[in-house]
Design an enzyme around this catalytic site. Structure first.
Site, short mmCIF file in Angstrom:
data_model
loop_
_atom_site.label_atom_id
_atom_site.label_comp_id
_atom_site.label_asym_id
_atom_site.label_seq_id
_atom_site.Cartn_x
_atom_site.Cartn_y
_atom_site.Cartn_z
N GLY A 18 12.21 88.47 41.00
CA GLY A 18 12.08 88.42 39.57
C GLY A 18 12.33 86.82 39.03
O GLY A 18 12.72 85.96 39.68
N LYS A 19 12.20 86.68 37.62
CA LYS A 19 12.59 85.44 37.12
C LYS A 19 13.55 85.38 36.18
O LYS A 19 13.44 86.33 35.33
CB LYS A 19 11.30 84.79 36.45
CG LYS A 19 10.11 84.53 37.46
CD LYS A 19 9.13 83.78 36.71
CE LYS A 19 7.69 84.09 37.36
NZ LYS A 19 6.35 83.72 36.55
N GLY A 70 16.67 83.09 33.37
CA GLY A 70 16.68 81.86 32.83
C GLY A 70 16.37 80.65 33.39
O GLY A 70 15.40 79.47 33.16
N PHE A 71 17.17 80.35 34.61
CA PHE A 71 17.17 79.16 35.31
C PHE A 71 16.57 79.24 36.64
O PHE A 71 15.90 78.45 37.12
CB PHE A 71 18.69 78.75 35.83
CG PHE A 71 19.42 78.05 34.67
CD1 PHE A 71 19.37 76.64 34.69
CD2 PHE A 71 20.41 78.80 33.91
CE1 PHE A 71 19.82 76.22 33.62
CE2 PHE A 71 20.90 77.91 33.00
CZ PHE A 71 20.85 76.57 32.73
N ALA A 72 16.57 80.74 37.15
CA ALA A 72 16.32 80.66 38.54
C ALA A 72 15.00 81.78 38.75
O ALA A 72 14.48 82.39 37.84
CB ALA A 72 17.44 81.38 39.23
N CYS A 131 14.03 84.62 41.75
CA CYS A 131 14.94 85.39 42.61
C CYS A 131 13.86 85.84 43.81
O CYS A 131 12.86 86.64 43.28
CB CYS A 131 15.56 86.41 42.05
SG CYS A 131 16.71 87.01 43.10
N ASP A 165 27.59 90.16 29.32
CA ASP A 165 26.48 90.43 29.22
C ASP A 165 26.16 91.64 30.24
O ASP A 165 25.21 91.61 30.97
CB ASP A 165 25.65 89.22 29.96
CG ASP A 165 24.12 89.13 29.42
OD1 ASP A 165 23.89 89.97 28.50
OD2 ASP A 165 23.28 88.71 30.01
P1 ADP Z 1 18.47 86.92 34.76
O1 ADP Z 1 20.00 86.83 34.43
O2 ADP Z 1 17.79 86.15 33.59
O3 ADP Z 1 17.64 88.20 34.76
P2 ADP Z 1 18.41 86.54 37.49
O4 ADP Z 1 18.23 85.08 38.21
O5 ADP Z 1 19.91 86.99 37.57
O6 ADP Z 1 17.99 86.32 36.28
O7 ADP Z 1 17.46 87.59 38.25
C1 ADP Z 1 16.27 87.53 37.99
C2 ADP Z 1 15.48 88.71 38.49
O8 ADP Z 1 15.64 88.64 39.85
C3 ADP Z 1 16.17 89.68 38.04
O9 ADP Z 1 15.85 90.47 37.08
C4 ADP Z 1 16.09 90.74 39.26
O10 ADP Z 1 14.97 91.58 38.92
C5 ADP Z 1 16.03 90.03 40.51
N1 ADP Z 1 17.19 89.92 41.03
C6 ADP Z 1 18.65 89.20 41.21
N2 ADP Z 1 19.43 89.42 41.78
C7 ADP Z 1 18.77 90.36 42.53
C8 ADP Z 1 19.70 91.06 43.60
N3 ADP Z 1 20.97 90.96 43.93
N4 ADP Z 1 18.76 91.98 44.35
C9 ADP Z 1 17.49 92.29 44.18
N5 ADP Z 1 17.01 91.86 42.86
C10 ADP Z 1 17.62 90.66 42.18
#
Ligand code: ADP
Length: 648
Positions: free
Chosen positions: A67-68, A70-72, A74, A183
């Site tokens: 997933g995407k 704000g900054f990163a 994943c 949040d």
């Molecule tokens: P945001 O806070 O904008 O949702 P994150 O960078 O925390 O962004 O996460 C982006 C996406 O990555 C999430 O929406 C989720 O789908 C996936 N993700 C984040 N952390 C995990 C995790 N520990 N295990 C599986 N998927 C994750």
């Protein structure tokens, strides 16, 4: 599109050769889906996807995009050395070029790495290179509650209780440490493979400040913002409680309580606390929501009070949800209380007229204590799924719903354990057996190439003797278990081992591994009757309440006495068992998988996967061809346990 795989040497380590996985592989992806990190048969891994920790030199393979944020972005990332899978947030350096942006990310890392709780996404480690910052997190394969909600829209009240109890456990831990999440939303409640919920994303989290020093920033997800946050009066633990109420409402009603087409209107509704409660909600759910969604923070219940509310205390909470509940309505009929029915049956047989005269008063006393202790400790909660789960594997109860800080739990450094080897001869036997298995497994893992598929299992593994059921009752008597040959046994706390043959006619009595006596049950010496009674009730308990832990065939009892349980202990993740024929069995609690190492020439490795299917491999095949990360990880864990036990 991700770049196609091609042949080249990776940055570090040996060439990584992988094969296309089965369609029904555990990561759920079909073969040949490049965006899921799937590669064609026998190609080398794409080196452009290798991530290297510049300091340690460790390499990781970047898999599919999860997933995407704000900054990163994943990604699913695999450690090329041991197959461990992580969710890794990759933050390009360009996104954190300004000092305050970098500061913010470093703060999030600092906070998250200090948190250790079962219901908080585990922070593993982080590093950076010229291009990006990499944050390695526990991988939550079922994504988040937002994904479940998208598929289901509304959840059943028992499901909502199941998830909220875990959110509250994680949140209590945070608040106790003076941290506000700020949040709370469905997308930040991550779900693991075994349906456990983990609180994540600490990008907006902050330390709780005294009232007058609180930052008045408006942050959080618009729909779930508390009125005082909107009014810039600062964020308190009760603001997190408000968001929790919004989450509860959304899960039960299908949409957030203050959602409007226009954000301004949403904010107006929040400030006026204007929302409607659908008529189909239960009275207790309505009452709790009404109590939480109060304009004045002090009027809202604390997390403890929420758990005391009748919505939680009177309603049924399943100890486990089936994975299908991510997409469809599960069948959640509460199970009959197995301990209660066991108690009724045993009371009948103990105090009913039929057997009364046969049981000595002292034995009766022992047995009734055993029964009432079983009742009290509820060692065998059953899941609500139609097919009862192995209750022995749930001896630790439902996902620690009332759990707080890990340091408040039982000290795990002293594992719960038992042994038949108080005498040195026995200890030597156990140590020698473990040492041999340790060597064999260490070699197997050291030379095993990375792979995404397991080799072909043996078509018909020979007699495999394993522990198919168990009951830990060591706080009173000992450890009871049933072998796949249907013999039942107890390793008593004082090291005495007693077993009943599968036809329940012969009693085997061992004071040590080599001192063995057998008696037909009708002529068991008087002094052993008490223990025999305990053994029988362990047997009947396992018979009536536990399912065998995998689909391995049962064996007919061999002529001689069965191997004895020499040692057992519980680590934080698994139960370890050592039998006197050298078999080592490790049962993982949370997903009910098992690894059984048996035989010498050749050493066989049996893996009972989550679907309860057992497959046996020659260790030499695994060593030559590699195996899936899930098995490799578990073998690594077994090796660690063996090392720990043998002190190497
Ligand atoms: P945001 O806070 O904008 O949702 P994150 O960078 O925390 O962004 O996460 C982006 C996406 O990555 C999430 O929406 C989720 O789908 C996936 N993700 C984040 N952390 C995990 C995790 N520990 N295990 C599986 N998927 C994750």
């Amino acid at each position: 599109m991700e770049p196609a795989a091609f042949c080249s040497q990776p940055l570090a380590g040996p060439a990584l050769r992988v094969r296309a996985p089965d369609r029904d592989s555990d990561t759920g992806a079909g073969a040949g889906e490049p965006q899921r990190g799937r590669l064609g048969a026998d190609r080398l891994l794409d080196p452009t996807r290798l991530i290297r920790d510049p300091q340690s030199g460790r390499t990781y393979y970047r898999g599919r995009l999860l997933g995407k944020g704000g900054f990163a972005r994943c990604y699913e990332v695999t450690d090329t050395c041991n197959g461990q899978v992580y969710a890794v947030k990759v933050i390009p350096q360009s996104r954190v070029a300004k000092p305050h942006q970098r500061e913010k990310i470093l703060q999030e890392i600092d906070l998250h790495r200090s948190l250790h709780h079962r219901h908080i996404v585990r922070f593993s480690h982080h590093f950076e290179d010229e291009g990006s910052i990499y944050i390695f997190l526990e991988y939550c394969s079922r994504k988040s509650l937002a994904h479940i909600w998208k598929a289901r829209h509304t959840l059943l009240e028992p499901e909502v209780r199941y998830y909220l109890r875990q959110v509250i456990a994680g949140l209590r831990y945070l608040h106790q440490r003076g941290v506000l999440h700020r949040d709370l939303k469905l997308g930040n409640f991550f779900i693991t493979e075994n349906m456990e919920l983990k609180l994540g994303d600490f990008g907006l989290a902050a330390r709780l400040e005294p009232q007058d020093q609180r930052k008045k920033t408006i942050c959080g997800t618009p729909n779930y913002l508390a009125p005082e946050v909107l009014l810039r009066q600062g964020h308190s633990p009760k603001s997190d409680v408000w968001s929790l109420g919004c989450v509860m409402y959304t899960l039960l009603c299908g949409n957030p309580p203050f959602e409007m087409a226009d954000l301004k209107e949403t904010y107006r509704c929040i400030k006026q606390v204007r929302y409607t409660l659908p008529a189909n909600l239960s009275a207790s759910a309505r009452h709790l929501l009404d109590a939480i969604l109060r304009p004045v923070p002090q009027d809202r219940p604390s997390l403890e009070e929420i758990l005391q509310h009748e919505f939680f205390t009177k309603g049924y909470t399943p100890s486990q949800l089936p994975p299908c509940s991510c997409i469809t309505v599960p069948d959640l009929t509460p199970p009959p209380n197995p301990v209660q029915s066991f108690f009724t049956k045993v009371t009948k047989s103990l105090f009913g007229c039929k057997h009364k005269s046969k049981i000595a008063p002292q034995e009766q006393d022992n047995l009734s204590r055993l029964v009432s202790d079983l009742m009290l400790s509820s060692i065998c909660p059953q899941s609500n799924s139609k097919e009862p789960k192995q209750a022995q594997e749930e001896a630790d109860g439902p996902p620690s719903l009332t759990e707080t800080a890990p340091e408040e739990r039982l000290p795990r450094s002293l594992p719960i354990m038992g042994s038949s080897c108080e005498g040195s001869e026995e200890c030597l036997t156990a140590a020698a057996l473990m040492e041999s298995t340790l060597c064999a497994l260490r070699n197997c893992l050291a030379f095993m190439p990375p792979a995404v598929q397991n080799p072909a299992p043996l078509a018909s593994p020979e007699h495999l003797l394993w522990v198919s059921k168990w009951v830990d009752y060591s706080n009173k008597y000992g450890f009871g278990y049933q072998l796949s040959s249907r013999q039942v046994a107890v390793l008593f706390n004082d090291g005495i081992h007693m077993a009943l043959s599968s036809n329940r006619k012969i009693l085997h009595y061992n004071t040590t591994n080599t001192k063995h006596f057998s008696f037909p049950v009708e002529v068991v010496p008087q002094q052993l009757l008490g223990r025999l009674g305990v053994l029988r009730y362990f047997a009947s308990y396992m018979d009536q309440n536990l399912m065998k832990g995998g689909d391995l065939p049962s064996l007919d009892e061999a002529d001689g006495p069965a191997p004895l349980l020499l040692q057992w202990f519980k680590s934080d993740q698994a139960l370890f068992l050592l039998l006197s024929d050298g078999t080592v069995q490790v049962n993982f609690y949370t997903d009910h998988t098992k690894v059984i190492l048996s035989g010498w020439e050749p050493l066989l490795i049996t893996y009972v996967a989550q679907d309860r299917r057992a497959r046996t491999y020659k260790a030499s095949d695994l060593q030559r061809l590699g195996c899936r990360p899930e098995l490799r990880y578990r073998l690594g864990y077994v090796l660690r346990l063996l090392r720990q036990r043998s002190g190497t």
